[in-house]
Scaffold this active site. Structure first.
Site, PDB file in Angstrom:
ATOM      1  N   TYR A   1       0.809  -1.219  -0.169  1.00  0.00           N
ATOM      2  CA  TYR A   1       0.063  -0.072   0.141  1.00  0.00           C
ATOM      3  C   TYR A   1       0.885   1.316  -0.020  1.00  0.00           C
ATOM      4  O   TYR A   1       1.894   1.343   0.597  1.00  0.00           O
ATOM      5  CB  TYR A   1      -0.764  -0.093   1.272  1.00  0.00           C
ATOM      6  CG  TYR A   1      -2.001  -0.895   1.156  1.00  0.00           C
ATOM      7  CD1 TYR A   1      -2.336  -1.601   0.039  1.00  0.00           C
ATOM      8  CD2 TYR A   1      -2.807  -1.184   2.237  1.00  0.00           C
ATOM      9  CE1 TYR A   1      -3.427  -2.664  -0.204  1.00  0.00           C
ATOM     10  CE2 TYR A   1      -3.987  -2.097   2.129  1.00  0.00           C
ATOM     11  CZ  TYR A   1      -4.172  -2.818   1.047  1.00  0.00           C
ATOM     12  OH  TYR A   1      -5.221  -3.638   0.983  1.00  0.00           O
TER      13      TYR A   1
ATOM     14  N   ALA B   1     -18.438   0.654  -2.429  1.00  0.00           N
ATOM     15  CA  ALA B   1     -18.222   0.242  -3.543  1.00  0.00           C
ATOM     16  C   ALA B   1     -17.501   1.183  -4.497  1.00  0.00           C
ATOM     17  O   ALA B   1     -18.182   1.719  -5.722  1.00  0.00           O
ATOM     18  CB  ALA B   1     -19.653  -0.134  -4.248  1.00  0.00           C
TER      19      ALA B   1
END
Length: 325
Positions: A53, A219
């Site tokens: 990350y 989402a």
């Protein structure tokens, strides 16, 4: 803040966790420090990152550099907050150009864990997660490596991420054969628009007592609703997927308005109402986004609201009944 056990373990984690994927990319170091400070103030104790990350996440990435872990490490050193958080990271993705600088071989897991510890500036990782399943490496080898890391005090619990139901079952049975606790958590894509894991993965998690950690609860912003002053919702990079969901999104946002909560709050509250969920990942780029995620804890969805959400965003059902009859 509310807390729950991480799966069947005795470890308590905040129901809203801080996802640190954006640190180093979308969120600069000083802002990341501010977000982490605020997270602790709000009672958030679960911090989730991964060795890859901190930069663009692509399936074809050649390698990464551990930027998010490095930022967290500097914050831990500056703040002295190491004992206030449950620190979770992951291994699997490429961290070098060599053939063994990726996946879940014992060779790579040992080196990946030690590299994460250096970047995080700590002597132990509370939850060490397999970022993806590696079907080229037997679980006997993986558990041998994890057992050694536990014995050395470098990790405490083991979790998985992006596993299928049968991967969880296979991993857990191999762990039990070695008299290990095995998996305590599985981190998966799960939100109102994508409920595929309800068919086989969630039943497996329930059977083995593995807690679910949903990622992408909004989402990719599709469920975030529109910002104040905007005529439309900003849903970058969604393209055809947004178009396909347009009617359902309109119905969803109308329901949220009736409930008196923002779409983002309702989407995260729906996850928090699922008993299998131990904590959800709020990938907050800003303090405001973190505070909005925590506000979802105050949203109570009654049976009628949950039924309406199921009507708008139906799930796949549970196997085998979902496809056998």
């Amino acid at each position: 803040m509310d807390y729950a056990h991480l799966g069947r373990s005795g470890l308590l984690v905040s129901k809203v966790g801080l996802g640190c994927m954006n640190f180093g990319d979308a969120t600069g170091e000083q802002e990341a420090f501010t977000v982490m400070d605020r997270a602790v103030e709000l009672g958030v104790n679960f911090f989730d990152t991964a060795d890859v990350y901190g930069g663009p996440q692509r399936p074809d990435m050649e390698k990464d550099f551990g930027t998010s872990e490095e930022i967290i490490g500097r914050w831990l050193k500056k703040s002295g907050r190491r004992d206030d958080i449950v620190l979770a990271t992951k291994a699997y993705q490429p961290m070098g150009l060599g053939p063994n600088d990726r996946r879940l071989s014992a060779y790579h897991l040992k080196r990946a864990c030690e590299a994460s510890l250096r970047r995080l500036q700590t002597d132990h990782i509370d939850l060490y997660q397999m970022h993806h399943v590696d079907r080229a490496t037997p679980f006997e080898e993986i558990w041998q490596a994890m057992e050694q890391l536990i014995a050395e005090g470098k990790i405490t619990y083991v979790g998985s991420s992006n596993f299928a139901g049968w991967d969880v079952a296979t991993a857990q049975l191999k762990a039990e054969a070695r008299h290990l606790l095995g998996l305590v958590s599985e981190q998966s894509l799960y939100n109102l628009t994508n409920r595929a894991i309800e068919q086989e993965l969630i039943p497996a998690l329930k059977h083995f007592g593995v807690g679910l950690i949903p990622w992408s609860p909004l989402a990719m912003g599709m469920l975030a609703g529109k910002r104040e002053g905007e005529k439309t919702v900003r849903r970058a990079a969604l393209g055809e997927r947004f178009t396909a969901f347009a009617d359902r999104l309109n119905a969803y946002e109308a329901l949220c308005s009736e409930l008196g909560h923002t779409p983002a709050e309702v989407a995260q509250a729906w996850l928090l109402h699922r008993p299998i969920v131990s904590t959800l990942i709020a990938g907050s780029r800003t303090v405001g986004q973190l505070e909005a995620a925590v506000e979802a804890l105050n949203v109570r969805l009654d049976a009628d609201a949950l039924d309406e959400l199921d009507r708008i965003w139906p799930g796949p059902g549970e196997a085998p009944q979902s496809y056998a009859w």
